[in-house]
Motif scaffolding. Structure first.
Motif, PDB file in Angstrom:
ATOM      1  N   HIS A  81       9.230 -34.918  94.746  1.00  0.00           N
ATOM      2  CA  HIS A  81      10.588 -34.659  94.342  1.00  0.00           C
ATOM      3  C   HIS A  81      11.437 -33.923  95.251  1.00  0.00           C
ATOM      4  CE1 HIS A  81       8.521 -35.395  90.578  1.00  0.00           C
ATOM      5  NE2 HIS A  81       7.536 -34.601  90.735  1.00  0.00           N
ATOM      6  N   ARG A  82      12.437 -34.559  95.462  1.00  0.00           N
ATOM      7  CA  ARG A  82      13.399 -33.945  96.577  1.00  0.00           C
ATOM      8  C   ARG A  82      14.606 -33.290  95.692  1.00  0.00           C
ATOM      9  NH1 ARG A  82      12.615 -36.511 101.301  1.00  0.00           N
ATOM     10  NH2 ARG A  82      10.468 -37.094 101.598  1.00  0.00           N
ATOM     11  N   ALA A  83      15.027 -32.156  96.285  1.00  0.00           N
ATOM     12  CA  ALA A  83      16.093 -31.306  95.669  1.00  0.00           C
ATOM     13  C   ALA A  83      17.564 -31.973  96.022  1.00  0.00           C
ATOM     14  CB  ALA A  83      16.089 -30.044  96.302  1.00  0.00           C
ATOM     15  N   THR A  84      18.383 -31.871  95.002  1.00  0.00           N
ATOM     16  CA  THR A  84      19.635 -32.505  95.156  1.00  0.00           C
ATOM     17  C   THR A  84      20.803 -31.365  94.720  1.00  0.00           C
ATOM     18  OG1 THR A  84      19.290 -33.405  92.899  1.00  0.00           O
ATOM     19  CG2 THR A  84      18.896 -34.781  94.781  1.00  0.00           C
ATOM     20  N   SER A  85      20.354 -30.350  94.083  1.00  0.00           N
ATOM     21  CA  SER A  85      21.388 -29.610  93.578  1.00  0.00           C
ATOM     22  C   SER A  85      22.548 -28.978  94.482  1.00  0.00           C
ATOM     23  CB  SER A  85      21.076 -28.350  92.924  1.00  0.00           C
ATOM     24  OG  SER A  85      20.078 -28.711  91.789  1.00  0.00           O
ATOM     25  N   ILE A  86      23.820 -29.094  94.164  1.00  0.00           N
ATOM     26  CA  ILE A  86      24.779 -28.512  94.874  1.00  0.00           C
ATOM     27  C   ILE A  86      24.800 -27.111  94.400  1.00  0.00           C
ATOM     28  CG2 ILE A  86      27.294 -28.593  95.556  1.00  0.00           C
ATOM     29  CD1 ILE A  86      25.331 -30.963  96.406  1.00  0.00           C
ATOM     30  N   ALA A  87      25.154 -26.977  93.277  1.00  0.00           N
ATOM     31  CA  ALA A  87      24.931 -25.505  92.520  1.00  0.00           C
ATOM     32  C   ALA A  87      23.819 -25.441  91.673  1.00  0.00           C
ATOM     33  CB  ALA A  87      26.545 -25.262  92.008  1.00  0.00           C
ATOM     34  N   GLN A  88      22.859 -24.610  91.881  1.00  0.00           N
ATOM     35  CA  GLN A  88      21.890 -24.013  91.244  1.00  0.00           C
ATOM     36  C   GLN A  88      21.966 -22.794  90.247  1.00  0.00           C
ATOM     37  OE1 GLN A  88      18.108 -24.313  93.088  1.00  0.00           O
ATOM     38  NE2 GLN A  88      16.922 -22.858  91.883  1.00  0.00           N
ATOM     39  N   PHE A  89      21.799 -23.081  88.907  1.00  0.00           N
ATOM     40  CA  PHE A  89      22.046 -22.084  87.927  1.00  0.00           C
ATOM     41  C   PHE A  89      20.637 -21.284  87.633  1.00  0.00           C
ATOM     42  CE2 PHE A  89      25.290 -25.256  87.230  1.00  0.00           C
ATOM     43  CZ  PHE A  89      26.528 -24.538  86.938  1.00  0.00           C
ATOM     44  N   GLU A  90      20.786 -20.084  87.651  1.00  0.00           N
ATOM     45  CA  GLU A  90      19.720 -19.101  87.275  1.00  0.00           C
ATOM     46  C   GLU A  90      19.947 -17.876  86.574  1.00  0.00           C
ATOM     47  OE1 GLU A  90      16.612 -19.742  88.287  1.00  0.00           O
ATOM     48  OE2 GLU A  90      16.671 -21.363  89.764  1.00  0.00           O
TER      49      GLU A  90
END
Length: 418
Positions: free
Chosen positions: A244-253
């Motif tokens: 699995h390769r991360a792609t998020s530009i903006a991560q919501f938490e």
């Protein structure tokens, strides 16, 4: 020689902005462009890893609001893949079925878009390894019955990959679409199932490799956490490995900050800053969008409730200084110490009177009328905050009345500005 492909789904190009970004133009620009940047990062990954193909398991588009600007962007990215000799295998999902441009765009011959009848495309890697991709699109936004019986039997001698847009047995927040069971997928005989539709990443254990990659970019706080695509390697012995390769530009938490030990206003600010810095260090995405909740029993509770806007400003400043941290919302779940709540405190008695009055049908009816009027004046995409069904609307009303009573109490308990 191994055959490698990237599996993604639910990109929702140019999805309309959600309400979180409306009060902050800079954040609106980041979130509004995030789906495109995430797609660019997927193409970048394909080029970097020199994969043979990319599989898009539905919902590349977000519906009928997509424009020719979207089309030009997509054509540019598909050309990058074409020039690198990377095949694209795509099915239409329920949102793609609503898109006008999805039926009008002309792509290079390296792009295969599976139609409404099941079909199979076989690609060969050096060394004689054949990979058969089986796909089926649906031309309507609703598919109430399973599509699995329409898929062909496995191609003999090949590694078989099924591409399907499905809600499986159902998932909260997702429409029922081409339902089927994970057990049925494992039993069909395909070696790998490239799924789409559910926005959270899941690998379904069993005899075969069944992967829901999740979406590559979240759009609001309910699509939180790291988002990714799946890099698949098919080896000569027909074994399959996934990464699995991360792609998020903006991560919501979402995050909580316990202020129970705070005795002065600066103590609260330091706790918030420390929590923000901790989260920023743990997130790889370029931008972090946070919904903070202050919790705990504190003598500063009334002050925090009264001066929520000031505390929000403090949090926003801490986020900016930490680096690319955006505070989407500040929620409060704080209470004064028990000894302040009991006894003959007149403010406490007033709160109880307000809450008792708020339970009357007349009051609730008037409050709902005001809420409905406000909701109806907002853009469609911003209306969900007050609930999408009767139960959720009632829950929103309860929280609103409770917060209102607390705010009145906080102002009456005024102990001076921080």
């Amino acid at each position: 020689m191994a055959f490698r492909f990237v599996h993604t789904a639910d990109i929702h190009l140019d999805s309309p902005l959600r309400s979180l970004a409306m009060r902050n133009p800079e954040l609106a620009e980041i979130v509004g462009d995030a789906s495109r940047k995430a797609f660019i990062s997927i193409v970048d990954l394909c080029l970097l890893e020199r994969v043979d193909a990319v599989v898009i398991a539905g919902d590349l588009y977000d519906g009928d609001q997509t424009s020719m600007k979207t089309a030009r962007f997509l054509a540019t990215q598909m050309a990058r893949l074409h020039e690198a000799g990377i095949k694209v295998l795509k099915i239409r999902g329920n949102h793609d079925a609503l898109s006008r441009i999805s039926k009008q765009l002309v792509f290079p011959d390296t792009v295969t878009i599976f139609g409404g009848r099941p079909s199979t495309v076989v690609h060969s890697a050096a060394g004689g390894l054949d990979v058969a991709f089986h796909g089926l699109s649906f031309s309507h936004p609703k598919a109430p019955e399973s599509l699995l019986p329409k898929y062909a039997s496995p191609t003999a001698g090949a590694v078989n990959v099924g591409i399907m847009h499905t809600s499986l047995a159902g998932a909260p927040g997702h429409d029922i679409y081409a339902p089927c069971t994970v057990a049925d997928l494992h039993g069909h005989g395909f070696d790998y199932w490239a799924l789409g539709h559910i926005h959270s990443q899941t690998v379904h254990a069993g005899a075969r490799t069944v992967v829901m990659p999740g979406m590559p970019q979240g759009r609001d706080i309910n699509e939180g956490g790291e988002k990714s695509v799946t890099l698949v390697t098919v080896r000569d012995d027909h074994s399959i490995e996934i990464e699995h390769r991360a792609t998020s530009i903006a991560q919501f938490e979402r995050a909580t900050v316990d202020i129970g030990d705070s005795v002065e206003w600066p103590d609260i600010v330091r706790s918030i800053r420390a929590r923000i810095e901790e989260l920023r260090a743990s997130v790889e995405a370029p931008h972090l969008v946070l919904r903070l909740t202050a919790t705990g029993s504190s003598p500063l509770a009334w002050q925090v409730i009264r001066d929520r806007d000031l505390l929000l400003t403090e949090a926003e400043q801490a986020g900016a200084q930490t680096g690319s941290v955006w505070i989407e919302k500040l929620e409060l779940d704080v209470t004064p110490p028990i000894e302040e709540v009991g006894g003959v405190d007149p403010v406490h008695e007033l709160i109880e009177t307000m809450r008792s009055s708020a339970r009357s049908e007349t009051f609730r009816s008037q409050a709902r009328h005001i809420i409905d009027r406000v909701v109806n004046e907002l853009p469609v995409e911003a209306r969900d905050f007050a609930g999408t069904n009767e139960a959720a609307a009632n829950d929103f009303l309860e929280r609103l009345m409770s917060a209102g009573a607390d705010l009145v109490a906080a102002r009456l308990k005024d102990r001076g500005a921080p």
